[in-house]
Enzyme design. Sequence first.
Site, PDB file in Angstrom:
ATOM      1  N   HIS A 121      12.825   1.705  13.428  1.00 17.55           N
ATOM      2  CA  HIS A 121      11.887   2.169  14.452  1.00 17.55           C
ATOM      3  C   HIS A 121      12.667   2.250  15.760  1.00 17.55           C
ATOM      4  O   HIS A 121      13.603   1.480  15.987  1.00 17.55           O
ATOM      5  CB  HIS A 121      10.688   1.220  14.546  1.00 17.55           C
ATOM      6  CG  HIS A 121       9.755   1.404  13.379  1.00 17.55           C
ATOM      7  ND1 HIS A 121       8.642   2.189  13.436  1.00 17.55           N
ATOM      8  CD2 HIS A 121       9.814   0.946  12.103  1.00 17.55           C
ATOM      9  CE1 HIS A 121       8.029   2.204  12.253  1.00 17.55           C
ATOM     10  NE2 HIS A 121       8.728   1.444  11.415  1.00 17.55           N
ATOM     11  N   ARG A 140       3.343   8.768   5.783  1.00 20.45           N
ATOM     12  CA  ARG A 140       2.816   7.405   5.619  1.00 20.45           C
ATOM     13  C   ARG A 140       3.027   6.608   6.909  1.00 20.45           C
ATOM     14  O   ARG A 140       2.120   6.459   7.710  1.00 20.45           O
ATOM     15  CB  ARG A 140       3.487   6.729   4.397  1.00 20.45           C
ATOM     16  CG  ARG A 140       2.771   5.478   3.911  1.00 20.45           C
ATOM     17  CD  ARG A 140       3.088   4.238   4.714  1.00 20.45           C
ATOM     18  NE  ARG A 140       4.508   3.928   4.761  1.00 20.45           N
ATOM     19  CZ  ARG A 140       5.030   3.003   5.563  1.00 20.45           C
ATOM     20  NH1 ARG A 140       4.264   2.301   6.384  1.00 20.45           N
ATOM     21  NH2 ARG A 140       6.333   2.778   5.584  1.00 20.45           N
ATOM     22  N   CYS A 146       3.525   0.343  12.962  1.00 23.37           N
ATOM     23  CA  CYS A 146       2.662  -0.434  12.081  1.00 23.37           C
ATOM     24  C   CYS A 146       1.500  -1.002  12.889  1.00 23.37           C
ATOM     25  O   CYS A 146       1.722  -1.646  13.914  1.00 23.37           O
ATOM     26  CB  CYS A 146       3.473  -1.558  11.438  1.00 23.37           C
ATOM     27  SG  CYS A 146       2.450  -2.622  10.416  1.00 23.37           S
TER      28      CYS A 146
HETATM   29  C1  LIG Z   1      -2.788  -5.780   1.456  1.00 23.58           C
HETATM   30  C2  LIG Z   1      -4.267  -5.822   1.629  1.00 23.58           C
HETATM   31  C3  LIG Z   1      -4.901  -4.717   0.809  1.00 23.58           C
HETATM   32  C4  LIG Z   1      -4.803  -7.153   1.165  1.00 23.58           C
HETATM   33  O1  LIG Z   1      -6.149  -7.257   1.551  1.00 23.58           O
HETATM   34  P1  LIG Z   1      -6.976  -8.573   1.309  1.00 23.58           P
HETATM   35  O2  LIG Z   1      -8.280  -8.414   2.015  1.00 23.58           O
HETATM   36  O3  LIG Z   1      -6.133  -9.770   1.613  1.00 23.58           O
HETATM   37  O4  LIG Z   1      -7.177  -8.514  -0.250  1.00 23.58           O
HETATM   38  P2  LIG Z   1      -7.937  -9.508  -1.209  1.00 23.58           P
HETATM   39  O5  LIG Z   1      -7.059  -9.648  -2.394  1.00 23.58           O
HETATM   40  O6  LIG Z   1      -8.399 -10.729  -0.477  1.00 23.58           O
HETATM   41  O7  LIG Z   1      -9.238  -8.641  -1.623  1.00 23.58           O
HETATM   42  C5  LIG Z   1     -10.320  -8.404  -0.723  1.00 23.58           C
HETATM   43  C6  LIG Z   1     -11.003  -7.098  -1.108  1.00 23.58           C
HETATM   44  O8  LIG Z   1     -10.103  -6.019  -0.867  1.00 23.58           O
HETATM   45  C7  LIG Z   1      -9.890  -5.272  -2.075  1.00 23.58           C
HETATM   46  N1  LIG Z   1      -8.492  -4.855  -2.097  1.00 23.58           N
HETATM   47  C8  LIG Z   1      -7.409  -5.658  -2.202  1.00 23.58           C
HETATM   48  N2  LIG Z   1      -6.304  -4.918  -2.188  1.00 23.58           N
HETATM   49  C9  LIG Z   1      -6.694  -3.629  -2.097  1.00 23.58           C
HETATM   50  C10 LIG Z   1      -5.974  -2.408  -2.044  1.00 23.58           C
HETATM   51  N3  LIG Z   1      -4.635  -2.384  -2.101  1.00 23.58           N
HETATM   52  N4  LIG Z   1      -6.665  -1.284  -1.946  1.00 23.58           N
HETATM   53  C11 LIG Z   1      -8.017  -1.284  -1.879  1.00 23.58           C
HETATM   54  N5  LIG Z   1      -8.758  -2.411  -1.916  1.00 23.58           N
HETATM   55  C12 LIG Z   1      -8.087  -3.576  -2.019  1.00 23.58           C
HETATM   56  C13 LIG Z   1     -10.211  -6.247  -3.197  1.00 23.58           C
HETATM   57  O9  LIG Z   1     -10.557  -5.541  -4.363  1.00 23.58           O
HETATM   58  C14 LIG Z   1     -11.372  -7.009  -2.596  1.00 23.58           C
HETATM   59  O10 LIG Z   1     -12.532  -6.204  -2.683  1.00 23.58           O
HETATM   60  P3  LIG Z   1     -13.990  -6.854  -2.899  1.00 23.58           P
HETATM   61  O11 LIG Z   1     -13.840  -7.645  -4.162  1.00 23.58           O
HETATM   62  O12 LIG Z   1     -14.197  -7.719  -1.683  1.00 23.58           O
HETATM   63  O13 LIG Z   1     -14.868  -5.656  -2.960  1.00 23.58           O
HETATM   64  C15 LIG Z   1      -4.662  -5.635   3.115  1.00 23.58           C
HETATM   65  O14 LIG Z   1      -4.133  -6.681   3.862  1.00 23.58           O
HETATM   66  C16 LIG Z   1      -4.214  -4.327   3.688  1.00 23.58           C
HETATM   67  O15 LIG Z   1      -4.664  -3.264   3.298  1.00 23.58           O
HETATM   68  N6  LIG Z   1      -3.317  -4.365   4.661  1.00 23.58           N
HETATM   69  C17 LIG Z   1      -2.804  -3.161   5.243  1.00 23.58           C
HETATM   70  C18 LIG Z   1      -1.479  -3.438   5.810  1.00 23.58           C
HETATM   71  C19 LIG Z   1      -0.732  -2.159   6.110  1.00 23.58           C
HETATM   72  O16 LIG Z   1      -1.053  -1.088   5.650  1.00 23.58           O
HETATM   73  N7  LIG Z   1       0.324  -2.274   6.924  1.00 23.58           N
HETATM   74  C20 LIG Z   1       1.151  -1.167   7.233  1.00 23.58           C
HETATM   75  C21 LIG Z   1       2.107  -0.858   6.118  1.00 23.58           C
HETATM   76  S1  LIG Z   1       3.530  -1.955   5.998  1.00 23.58           S
HETATM   77  C22 LIG Z   1       4.576  -1.348   7.193  1.00 23.58           C
HETATM   78  O17 LIG Z   1       4.188  -0.488   7.955  1.00 23.58           O
HETATM   79  C23 LIG Z   1       5.978  -1.801   7.267  1.00 23.58           C
HETATM   80  C24 LIG Z   1       6.957  -0.768   6.711  1.00 23.58           C
HETATM   81  C25 LIG Z   1       6.829  -0.611   5.215  1.00 23.58           C
HETATM   82  O18 LIG Z   1       6.725   0.504   7.284  1.00 23.58           O
HETATM   83  C26 LIG Z   1       8.390  -1.164   7.024  1.00 23.58           C
HETATM   84  C27 LIG Z   1       8.626  -1.609   8.445  1.00 23.58           C
HETATM   85  O19 LIG Z   1       8.761  -0.807   9.359  1.00 23.58           O
HETATM   86  O20 LIG Z   1       8.688  -2.829   8.596  1.00 23.58           O
END
Ligand SMILES: CC(C)(COP(=O)([O-])OP(=O)([O-])OC[C@H]1O[C@@H](n2cnc3c(N)ncnc32)[C@H](O)[C@@H]1OP(=O)([O-])[O-])[C@@H](O)C(=O)NCCC(=O)NCCSC(=O)C[C@@](C)(O)CC(=O)[O-]
Length: 304
Positions: free
Chosen positions: A213, A13, A244
């Site tokens: 990290h 992941r 990230c």
């Molecule tokens: C969180 C969201 C999904 C919000 O995304 P958004 O655009 O703010 O969501 P929304 O609620 O405004 O919805 C917009 C559209 O997205 C769809 N939607 C809404 N949610 C989802 C979902 N889950 N899967 C699939 N589709 C989704 C929803 O259904 C809608 O579809 P429409 O009605 O327009 O057709 C977006 O901002 C996103 O995908 N971000 C990705 C961020 C990410 O992956 N970051 C890396 C992971 S975190 C990390 O790495 C840190 C960690 C954990 O490793 C620890 C560390 O080191 O700190």
Amino acid sequence: MGRFIQIVEVGPRDGLQNEKAVLTPAVRADFVRRLEAAGAKRIEAASFVHPKYVPQMAGAEEVMAALPPAEGHSRIGLVLNGKGYDRALGTAVDEVNVAMSATDGFGLKNQGLNVDQQVQMLADIMAGRANAEGAPGATPKLTATLSCVWGCPFDGEVSVEQISDLVARIAALGVEEIALADTIGVGDPWSVTKKVEAARKAAPDATLRLHFHDTRNTGLANAYAGVEAGIDILDASAGGIGGCPFAPGATGNIATEDLVYMLERAGFSTGYDLDKLIESARWIGEQIDKPRLSALSRAGGWPK
Ligand SMILES: CC(C)(COP(=O)([O-])OP(=O)([O-])OC[C@H]1O[C@@H](n2cnc3c(N)ncnc32)[C@H](O)[C@@H]1OP(=O)([O-])[O-])[C@@H](O)C(=O)NCCC(=O)NCCSC(=O)C[C@@](C)(O)CC(=O)[O-]
């Protein structure tokens, strides 16, 4: 056998989400299986985020479908919102890990939510779980990972008080395991000790986990400080891949094989077979065209 330190493998992941190479769900599932053959028991296998934002994690459902439940193995799905949580529940995940941020700046860039909105998102998920309690498969284990504990790429320094406050709020919602993450690799071993102690005071009943990290070469030293502070669970990523896409400048996690080597050499046990782990790390390096990424993948294990 020495004290057991559990390593949560996050390579499939965190490791792959920031790579140029976009691997198919089948290859990502193969990576999970190889890591399990090397001894990994808890693996972050998939991320239920929007494929538009993170194409590397597209097809989380397919990854999980390729991994039939296996006794003694826990496959974790990362979620960042309610929709992601619902998607994860539709698969065979054994655990969900809810990503949160200690700062508004990173929270807004990463998931479109400030800190208060994230706490509300988590509260909604926890309330849904309370209602579903007893329904088969409806409540896999839930953990939370708090990002930017040692600093934020947008908001800068993060105080001990900010962390105590948030850890207490997360624990009050009933989350039993909380990971403290150094998203951009700015921590040092002494501040690890301080923040672990503060988090423990804030949530004495919660299990703490650490996620480092290695952006500034302090990752293993930070892991050492965590273990010395009594932490028994650490995240790491085979090959040291990771980062990230929404945290500028963040590089990979501490490499699982480097961590296993350090711990086992010191008399701890981890349950990993180091040679097989190095093999998996080298294999994933080849898949993403970055062979022999970590110190151990270059050096090999104990000289033979
Ligand atoms: C969180 C969201 C999904 C919000 O995304 P958004 O655009 O703010 O969501 P929304 O609620 O405004 O919805 C917009 C559209 O997205 C769809 N939607 C809404 N949610 C989802 C979902 N889950 N899967 C699939 N589709 C989704 C929803 O259904 C809608 O579809 P429409 O009605 O327009 O057709 C977006 O901002 C996103 O995908 N971000 C990705 C961020 C990410 O992956 N970051 C890396 C992971 S975190 C990390 O790495 C840190 C960690 C954990 O490793 C620890 C560390 O080191 O700190």
